[in-house]
Design a protein around this motif. Structure first.
Motif, short mmCIF file in Angstrom:
data_model
loop_
_atom_site.label_atom_id
_atom_site.label_comp_id
_atom_site.label_asym_id
_atom_site.label_seq_id
_atom_site.Cartn_x
_atom_site.Cartn_y
_atom_site.Cartn_z
N LEU A 114 0.89 -1.15 0.00
CA LEU A 114 0.00 0.00 0.00
C LEU A 114 0.93 1.20 0.00
O LEU A 114 1.80 1.31 0.88
N VAL A 115 0.77 2.08 -0.98
CA VAL A 115 1.72 3.18 -1.15
C VAL A 115 1.07 4.52 -0.86
O VAL A 115 -0.02 4.82 -1.37
N THR A 116 1.75 5.32 -0.03
CA THR A 116 1.36 6.70 0.23
C THR A 116 2.61 7.55 -0.03
O THR A 116 3.71 7.01 -0.15
N PRO A 117 2.47 8.86 -0.06
CA PRO A 117 3.68 9.68 -0.27
C PRO A 117 4.72 9.51 0.85
O PRO A 117 5.91 9.66 0.62
N GLN A 118 4.28 9.14 2.07
CA GLN A 118 5.18 9.06 3.21
C GLN A 118 5.82 7.68 3.38
O GLN A 118 6.96 7.59 3.83
N CYS A 119 5.09 6.60 3.09
CA CYS A 119 5.67 5.28 3.27
C CYS A 119 4.92 4.25 2.43
O CYS A 119 3.82 4.51 1.94
N ARG A 120 5.56 3.10 2.29
CA ARG A 120 4.85 1.99 1.66
C ARG A 120 4.75 0.89 2.70
O ARG A 120 5.68 0.67 3.49
N GLN A 121 3.60 0.27 2.71
CA GLN A 121 3.31 -0.73 3.72
C GLN A 121 3.12 -2.08 3.04
O GLN A 121 2.29 -2.22 2.15
N HIS A 122 3.91 -3.05 3.48
CA HIS A 122 3.83 -4.39 2.91
C HIS A 122 2.48 -5.00 3.25
O HIS A 122 1.96 -4.84 4.36
N ILE A 123 1.87 -5.68 2.28
CA ILE A 123 0.61 -6.39 2.49
C ILE A 123 0.74 -7.77 1.88
O ILE A 123 1.21 -7.92 0.75
#
Length: 183
Positions: free
Chosen positions: A81-90
């Motif tokens: 899951l990608v946002t400008p601040q971080c990407r979160q593994h799913i």
């Protein structure tokens, strides 16, 4: 971002579907390159259920919001899951989406996903067969490296269409030909 759910797929023309696809404004995740990567503690089960810390996410609007941020990294093959601040593994057990409905519209095959997204199969959204002849699985390219697996009823509809159209189990959508035989 508010999202108006599309009408019943069978009641839409191909032009209506194409306009709904075009109108769907998704975040520009391909332009975001955050340095931080963390674990989202989320998983997409093989049946398309989204879970957080083992519990199903029951709000469809929340699943649609998360799905709009989903991508598969071409380098490591992992989902984020990608946002400008971080990407979160799913974790994704099989496919990120499920194709739950199909309609033939003129020369195109239109699919509704479990997130209510609409996708028209073709050169930009190819179909591919995987598995073996005893237990085949058909996948539709959706976006950002993610695919939708056709659920059983949608797969059967597609197989029936292939039998009607050809002797070699292929279907055509937007002038692109797709074999339903697993490779």
């Amino acid at each position: 971002m508010p999202y108006d759910l599309p009408q019943d797929l069978s009641k839409l023309s191909l032009l209506d579907i194409a306009e709904a696809v075009k109108a769907r404004r998704l975040p520009p995740i391909n332009q975001w390159h955050p340095a931080e990567t963390i674990d989202s503690k989320m998983r997409i089960a093989a049946d398309g259920t989204w879970l957080h810390e083992g519990s199903p996410i029951r709000r469809p609007a929340m699943v649609r919001a998360f799905a709009s941020l989903l991508m598969r990294d071409a380098t490591d093959g992992e989902y984020y899951l990608v946002t400008p601040q971080c990407r979160q593994h799913i974790e994704v057990e099989d496919a990120a989406f499920m194709a739950v409905e199909m309609e033939r519209k003129g020369d195109a095959l239109a699919f509704r996903l479990n997130t209510d997204d609409l996708v028209i199969a073709g050169p930009d959204h190819p179909l591919r067969a995987k598995g073996d002849p005893e237990c085949p699985a058909i996948y539709l390219s959706v976006r950002h490296g993610c695919e939708a697996r056709l659920n059983r009823s949608t797969w059967v509809e597609l197989a029936e269409l292939a039998i009607e159209q050809s002797d070699d189990l292929t279907v055509t959508s937007q002038a692109a030909h797709f074999s339903l035989k697993p490779q």
